[in-house]
Design an enzyme around this catalytic site. Structure first.
Site, short mmCIF file in Angstrom:
data_model
loop_
_atom_site.label_atom_id
_atom_site.label_comp_id
_atom_site.label_asym_id
_atom_site.label_seq_id
_atom_site.Cartn_x
_atom_site.Cartn_y
_atom_site.Cartn_z
N HIS A 578 -2.16 2.57 7.38
CA HIS A 578 -2.21 2.81 8.71
C HIS A 578 -1.10 1.83 9.63
CE1 HIS A 578 -5.89 4.67 7.58
NE2 HIS A 578 -6.49 3.57 7.66
N HIS A 579 -0.10 1.73 8.83
CA HIS A 579 1.03 0.46 9.24
C HIS A 579 2.11 1.35 9.42
CE1 HIS A 579 -1.02 -2.65 7.03
NE2 HIS A 579 -2.00 -2.18 7.92
N GLN A 580 2.02 2.73 10.15
CA GLN A 580 2.99 3.53 10.75
C GLN A 580 3.86 2.68 11.73
OE1 GLN A 580 -0.14 4.39 11.02
NE2 GLN A 580 -0.39 4.85 12.98
#
Ligand SMILES: Cc1cc2nc3c(=O)[nH]c(=O)nc-3n(C[C@H](O)[C@H](O)[C@H](O)COP(=O)(O)OP(=O)(O)OC[C@H]3O[C@@H](n4cnc5c(N)ncnc54)[C@H](O)[C@@H]3O)c2cc1C
Length: 644
Positions: A578-580
């Site tokens: 979830h490190h977009q």
């Protein structure tokens, strides 16, 4: 939980204050009723009704309310869209000057005490506090996920991603930021950014008190979690048996090694960016906040190309609000490109294809970056260590009481306990400096099946077929996991509009493992093999650590443990952290002062401006970007006043 225990808890709670009693009630609901009834929403099947039901307990308590801050005017100096880490910091720093007015607009609804319980983070990401995105199917990734779509949670509410993230606090390597400066982005070297990282922090870790690399006195508390299993100590010992040191990984002199997890938490509770930066300043008259308000367009004069306000929808009603100075978009790496595209800023051809008149032709939505990984490495153990849901439920009364009364115990754990950084044989291809790791290994004190398939599997979107075949047979066993994370992925994805409806979800093409040299896949496989080796060391063997060797159903024809098997595993359980980031990158969409190229009065400041992804979980960088953006904005005002 028996009726007797519930009554006993109720009796004990009679001596507590109302807030604590409500907390206990909600904890019971969250831990006992929802999991036991299996009501937790399934990404694909959940109806709106079920989701509302699952969220009911969360509505019962409110710790902060922003209701009184609803705007009383429609003109402000600055409008900030999105209350993630970057947006909250900017709103805080700009309103420190009482002559500057700011409106902070957030699409999500208010949070509460339940969202602050660290262990519940996988549950929160299944609720309306996430945008619940997913990716387009590709035929060779996410194969073990329902409908071959990887879910991609993204925070929605005060705090943005920090309302549901795992709170892991890492900065990455100095070279990550020096690379930005080498790209010509003035002011973005590590040395120049370190003061901004430190400005947000209030590090409350005794053994780091002398370190010049940690900030003190900032609004955001950084701590070790009060709870840790003995397994985590032995995981560090496993690293030592391979010659790794126990380190403070946020100290650039000791990045490679094994370290206890540092978290954005205060006294065992999640600390969101809104708790740290907005809650304490709600009494500032120059700050207005509106929640549950979705910006659908940036208002831009098509002739002058100057942004002058935004349009948002709240409870079905549209509002136009105007910025005397600037609009600052901090809507995150999905929300910001989405909003820019809807407003006519983006690839002209794509905009025309969906019926939007282009205002400025920029590569908005390109360069989507993410740390890919594989969450399937579960190791069962013979001892009663780690976090097992049935064990937790049996002890729900003391567990809840310890959390409520003392801010201690297992509920204060985010599940991840240690982070380790290693360098694989492929590292030279990506990061030639031998001080820079290329794989992060996260130690988790539970396995894919230790919650009996109730949470983890749903938050990762794992199909029933895969779960039932591979993990279900191991239910009831204590376990730990090691999650390898690729730190410097070469593959890139993109975010595009589905159509011109501002309420449609954007299309997310993750692009995982599309780098032509296949370095991402090769590196990740090496990371997996290191994780498997660590579990064979004496410190972990003494627990009877045993890798779950039931293959993934679609990989069962391949020899388990071979490189070919691990590639199949990665393509099956293609997970991300979830490190977009990177979708409005500095240098191509915004300049080094975060101004949108070709548009006046408009900046983007959040994880989307990151040009190349640091080897870090992204929230610390997002806070830093907020701090830096606030300074850039104030400097530009000062400079403009002088030259006028
Ligand atoms: C499940 C999960 C776990 C994570 N775990 C970690 C971790 O442990 N450590 C770590 O470092 N990072 C973690 N992250 C990532 C981290 O939380 C994000 O990188 C960080 O929050 C990004 O900050 P941001 O300011 O760029 O935007 P965001 O935090 O994404 O905030 C953007 C905000 O803008 C709002 N918004 C979007 N569009 C609109 C609109 N049109 N109108 C109004 N408001 C809008 C959103 O609702 C959101 O509140 C995790 C993320 C997730 C989702």
């Amino acid at each position: 939980m028996s009726e007797k225990e519930v009554l006993s808890l109720a009796r004990r709670s009679a001596t507590m204050n109302l807030r604590s009693k409500m907390e206990i009630t909600v904890i019971l609901l969250a831990f006992v009723i929802i999991p036991a009834s299996g009501v937790i929403p399934d990404m694909a099947k959940t109806t709106a009704k079920l989701r509302r039901l699952a969220e009911l307990p969360f509505q019962l308590t409110k710790s902060v309310t922003y209701r009184d801050k609803f705007p009383k005017t429609n003109k402000f100096d600055y409008i900030v869209v999105g209350s993630g880490p970057s947006g909250c910091v900017i709103a805080n720093r700009l309103t420190a000057d009482d002559s500057t007015s700011v409106l902070l607009i957030e699409a999500g609804k208010e949070d509460n005490m339940i969202t602050d319980i660290p262990l519940l983070n996988p549950l929160i990401s299944l609720t309306g506090w996430s945008w619940n995105y997913d990716t387009v199917p590709t035929n060779d990734t996410c194969l073990g996920m329902t409908h071959e779509r990887c879910p991609w949670p993204s925070g929605k509410g005060p705090g943005g991603g920090t309302i549901l993230n795992a709170m892991i606090w890492t900065r990455g390597n100095p070279l990550d930021y020096d690379r930005w400066a080498q790209m010509g982005l003035a002011g973005w070297s590590y040395e120049e950014l370190l003061p901004y990282f430190k400005r947000s922090e209030n590090t409350r870790i005794a053994e780091l008190s002398g370190s010049e690399y940690h900030g003190r006195g900032g609004p955001l508390s950084i701590e070790y979690p009060p709870f840790r299993t003995r397994l985590s100590r032995d995981y560090i010992n496993a690293g030592k048996s391979y010659g790794f040191q126990e380190v403070d990984y946020n100290d650039p002199r000791s990045h490679i090694g094994f370290g206890k997890i540092q978290l954005s938490m205060e006294d065992g509770e999640r600390m969101t960016s809104a708790t740290a930066f907005i809650k304490p300043i709600l009494n500032r008259p120059n700050l207005s906040v509106t929640m549950d308000s979705r910006v659908i367009k940036i208002l831009i004069d098509p002739k002058t190309k100057a942004a002058y306000g935004v349009r948002y929808v709240r409870k079905g009603k549209e509002y136009d609000v105007f910025a005397r100075k600037e609009v600052i978009v901090s809507a995150g790496a999905f929300g910001s490109p989405h909003l820019l595209l809807l407003s006519g800023i983006g690839p002209a051809r794509h905009l025309r294809d969906v019926g939007i008149r282009p205002i400025v032709d920029l590569p908005v939505g390109e360069n989507l970056m993410e740390h890919q990984g594989m969450h399937g490495l579960t190791f069962t153990i013979d001892t009663a260590d780690g976090i097992l849901l049935t064990d937790l439920l049996e002890n729900i009364v003391p567990v809840s009481a310890t959390y409520v009364g003392k801010n201690r115990g297992v509920l204060t754990s985010p599940g991840c306990e240690v982070i380790s950084y290693v360098r694989t044989k492929y590292a030279n291809l990506t990061m030639p400096a031998d001080t820079v790791p290329d794989v992060e290994l996260l130690f988790i004190s539970g396995g894919m099946q230790t919650d009996d398939g109730r949470l983890f599997r749903k938050s990762f979107g794992i199909s029933d077929e895969l779960y039932d075949y591979t993990y279900k047979p191991h239910e009831g066993r204590f376990a730990f996991s090691i999650w390898p994370m690729l730190m410097y992925p070469r593959s890139r994805g993109r975010v595009r509009l589905k159509d011109d409806n501002p309420l449609s979800k954007p299309i997310i093409d993750h692009g995982f493992f599309t780098d032509p040299q296949n370095v991402d896949m090769l590196t990740l496989i090496e990371g997996i093999k290191i994780a498997v080796m660590l579990a064979k060391t004496p410190p972990l063997r003494k627990y009877g650590a045993d890798l779950v060797k039931t293959p993934f159903p679609n990989c069962r024809h391949i020899q388990f443990g071979s490189d070919e098997y691990w590639e199949c595993a990665v393509r099956t359980m293609s997970t991300q952290f979830h490190h977009q980031s990177g979708t409005c990158a500095m240098g191509s969409v915004v300049d080094s002062r975060l101004r949108v190229i070709g548009v006046q009065g408009l900046r983007v400041a959040d994880a989307s401006v990151i040009p190349t992804i640091p080897g870090a979980h992204i929230q610390a960088a997002a806070y830093m970007i907020g701090e830096k953006a606030a300074d850039l904005i104030r400097e530009d005002v000062f400079y403009n006043n002088i030259i006028r």
